[in-house]
Design a protein around this motif. Sequence first.
Motif, mmCIF file in Angstrom:
data_model
loop_
_atom_site.group_PDB
_atom_site.id
_atom_site.type_symbol
_atom_site.label_atom_id
_atom_site.label_comp_id
_atom_site.label_asym_id
_atom_site.label_seq_id
_atom_site.Cartn_x
_atom_site.Cartn_y
_atom_site.Cartn_z
ATOM 1 N N HIS A 192 0.848 -1.195 0.000
ATOM 2 C CA HIS A 192 0.000 0.000 0.000
ATOM 3 C C HIS A 192 0.883 1.244 0.000
ATOM 4 C CE1 HIS A 192 -4.158 1.526 0.702
ATOM 5 N NE2 HIS A 192 -3.518 2.589 1.174
ATOM 6 N N LEU A 193 0.389 2.294 -0.651
ATOM 7 C CA LEU A 193 1.046 3.598 -0.638
ATOM 8 C C LEU A 193 0.143 4.585 0.092
ATOM 9 C CD1 LEU A 193 2.193 3.794 -4.375
ATOM 10 C CD2 LEU A 193 3.531 2.996 -2.416
ATOM 11 N N LEU A 194 0.739 5.369 0.972
ATOM 12 C CA LEU A 194 -0.002 6.392 1.710
ATOM 13 C C LEU A 194 0.623 7.745 1.397
ATOM 14 C CD1 LEU A 194 -2.245 6.700 3.993
ATOM 15 C CD2 LEU A 194 -0.315 6.953 5.557
ATOM 16 N N THR A 195 -0.196 8.700 1.021
ATOM 17 C CA THR A 195 0.325 10.021 0.692
ATOM 18 C C THR A 195 -0.639 11.086 1.195
ATOM 19 O OG1 THR A 195 1.227 11.361 -1.128
ATOM 20 C CG2 THR A 195 -0.779 10.119 -1.575
ATOM 21 N N THR A 196 -0.149 12.304 1.344
ATOM 22 C CA THR A 196 -0.981 13.377 1.885
ATOM 23 C C THR A 196 -1.013 14.578 0.947
ATOM 24 O OG1 THR A 196 0.860 14.385 3.112
ATOM 25 C CG2 THR A 196 -0.443 12.703 4.255
ATOM 26 N N ILE A 197 -2.110 15.324 1.022
ATOM 27 C CA ILE A 197 -2.235 16.571 0.275
ATOM 28 C C ILE A 197 -2.858 17.624 1.181
ATOM 29 C CG2 ILE A 197 -2.447 15.518 -2.014
ATOM 30 C CD1 ILE A 197 -5.491 16.025 -1.787
ATOM 31 N N TYR A 231 -3.529 2.486 -2.992
ATOM 32 C CA TYR A 231 -3.054 3.701 -2.334
ATOM 33 C C TYR A 231 -4.182 4.448 -1.640
ATOM 34 C CZ TYR A 231 -4.807 6.284 -6.456
ATOM 35 O OH TYR A 231 -5.590 6.818 -7.454
ATOM 36 N N SER A 232 -3.774 5.303 -0.710
ATOM 37 C CA SER A 232 -4.698 6.205 -0.023
ATOM 38 C C SER A 232 -4.130 7.613 -0.105
ATOM 39 C CB SER A 232 -4.848 5.826 1.458
ATOM 40 O OG SER A 232 -5.303 4.501 1.611
ATOM 41 N N ILE A 233 -4.988 8.586 -0.403
ATOM 42 C CA ILE A 233 -4.599 9.992 -0.374
ATOM 43 C C ILE A 233 -5.310 10.632 0.815
ATOM 44 C CG2 ILE A 233 -4.645 12.200 -1.581
ATOM 45 C CD1 ILE A 233 -4.579 10.700 -4.208
ATOM 46 N N VAL A 234 -4.532 11.118 1.757
ATOM 47 C CA VAL A 234 -5.079 11.673 2.996
ATOM 48 C C VAL A 234 -5.063 13.198 2.920
ATOM 49 C CG1 VAL A 234 -4.888 11.727 5.506
ATOM 50 C CG2 VAL A 234 -4.167 9.675 4.242
ATOM 51 N N ALA A 235 -6.216 13.814 3.099
ATOM 52 C CA ALA A 235 -6.327 15.276 3.059
ATOM 53 C C ALA A 235 -6.010 15.853 4.435
ATOM 54 C CB ALA A 235 -7.721 15.681 2.620
ATOM 55 N N ILE A 236 -5.004 16.726 4.480
ATOM 56 C CA ILE A 236 -4.592 17.363 5.730
ATOM 57 C C ILE A 236 -5.146 18.793 5.760
ATOM 58 C CG2 ILE A 236 -2.643 18.071 7.155
ATOM 59 C CD1 ILE A 236 -2.866 15.053 6.833
ATOM 60 N N PRO A 237 -5.874 19.166 6.817
ATOM 61 C CA PRO A 237 -6.417 20.534 6.894
ATOM 62 C C PRO A 237 -5.307 21.583 6.822
ATOM 63 C CG PRO A 237 -7.399 19.132 8.575
ATOM 64 C CD PRO A 237 -6.264 18.353 7.982
ATOM 65 N N GLU A 238 -5.590 22.677 6.143
ATOM 66 C CA GLU A 238 -4.602 23.747 6.029
ATOM 67 C C GLU A 238 -4.408 24.416 7.392
ATOM 68 O OE1 GLU A 238 -3.424 26.986 2.631
ATOM 69 O OE2 GLU A 238 -5.541 26.583 2.993
ATOM 70 N N HIS A 239 -3.156 24.748 7.712
ATOM 71 C CA HIS A 239 -2.797 25.413 8.972
ATOM 72 C C HIS A 239 -3.196 24.591 10.200
ATOM 73 C CE1 HIS A 239 -2.055 28.732 6.338
ATOM 74 N NE2 HIS A 239 -3.331 28.968 6.108
ATOM 75 N N CYS A 240 -3.173 23.270 10.089
ATOM 76 C CA CYS A 240 -3.578 22.449 11.230
ATOM 77 C C CYS A 240 -2.436 22.323 12.243
ATOM 78 C CB CYS A 240 -4.034 21.065 10.771
ATOM 79 S SG CYS A 240 -2.710 19.958 10.256
ATOM 80 N N THR A 241 -2.787 22.012 13.469
ATOM 81 C CA THR A 241 -1.798 21.801 14.522
ATOM 82 C C THR A 241 -1.204 20.401 14.392
ATOM 83 O OG1 THR A 241 -3.436 20.892 16.047
ATOM 84 C CG2 THR A 241 -3.114 23.291 16.069
ATOM 85 N N GLU A 259 -5.988 8.030 12.008
ATOM 86 C CA GLU A 259 -7.259 7.541 11.454
ATOM 87 C C GLU A 259 -7.038 6.873 10.097
ATOM 88 O OE1 GLU A 259 -11.725 9.216 10.203
ATOM 89 O OE2 GLU A 259 -10.231 10.571 11.077
ATOM 90 N N ALA A 260 -6.118 7.434 9.312
ATOM 91 C CA ALA A 260 -5.862 6.901 7.973
ATOM 92 C C ALA A 260 -5.166 5.548 8.009
ATOM 93 C CB ALA A 260 -5.025 7.900 7.175
#
Length: 229
Positions: free
Chosen positions: A32-37, A65-75, A85-86
Amino acid sequence: MDKKTYFNWSNGKDTALALYYLLQDKNVSVGHLLTTINETQQRVSMHGVRRTLLEAQLTAIDLPYSIVAIPEHCTNTTYEAVIQEAIAPLVQEGFEYAAFGDIFLEDLKLYREQQLAQVGLKALFPLWNRDSRSVVDTFIDLGFKAITVSVNAQHLDASFAGRILDRDFIKDLPPGVDPAGENGEFHTFCFEAPYFKHSIDFTVGKKVYKTYQHGTETFGYWFCDLLDA
């Protein structure tokens, strides 16, 4: 027994070479491939690569694969919660290892190991402690191809953004800049690899200067936008 592994793909040269070594390792099974945007921009953070080109890479690799969305300006707390969670479904599927393309940043390695330990995973670092210049030379010699998509303006001027990663690029780097950009001096987009089913087509767009605030400090980056061909 094969080490059932998911790989953290970030679309640049180091991650591409690290995956190459894992795929050659008979003791490792990459499943599996895990990536973030960035959730708002729909681009890879600090690389600025569009989601469509990221998906083109992942399709060319031909692994789940999974593309994980990261909130902008998150802590950091929010980031860690989103990642946990992902990866929870992967843990349930029996994955035991997570692999990364880091070369020598000890604090980052320790952070990753600590985060993974919380969910019972171990970390693999195929490029760990390799010489940076050797990493780049090997990348080129094996037939990988990449283009520079962002550069830290504290270290490099705009002319380095949008250049193909080759030995001329490395030769032109100012003194003190790591040949692999491991300190964040530059980031790349890999568009050809020995294990890609096909090369990634794109066209080079405009260069854009952006600033980011970290505490009391402001950092500037030159981005070279890549467009779908």
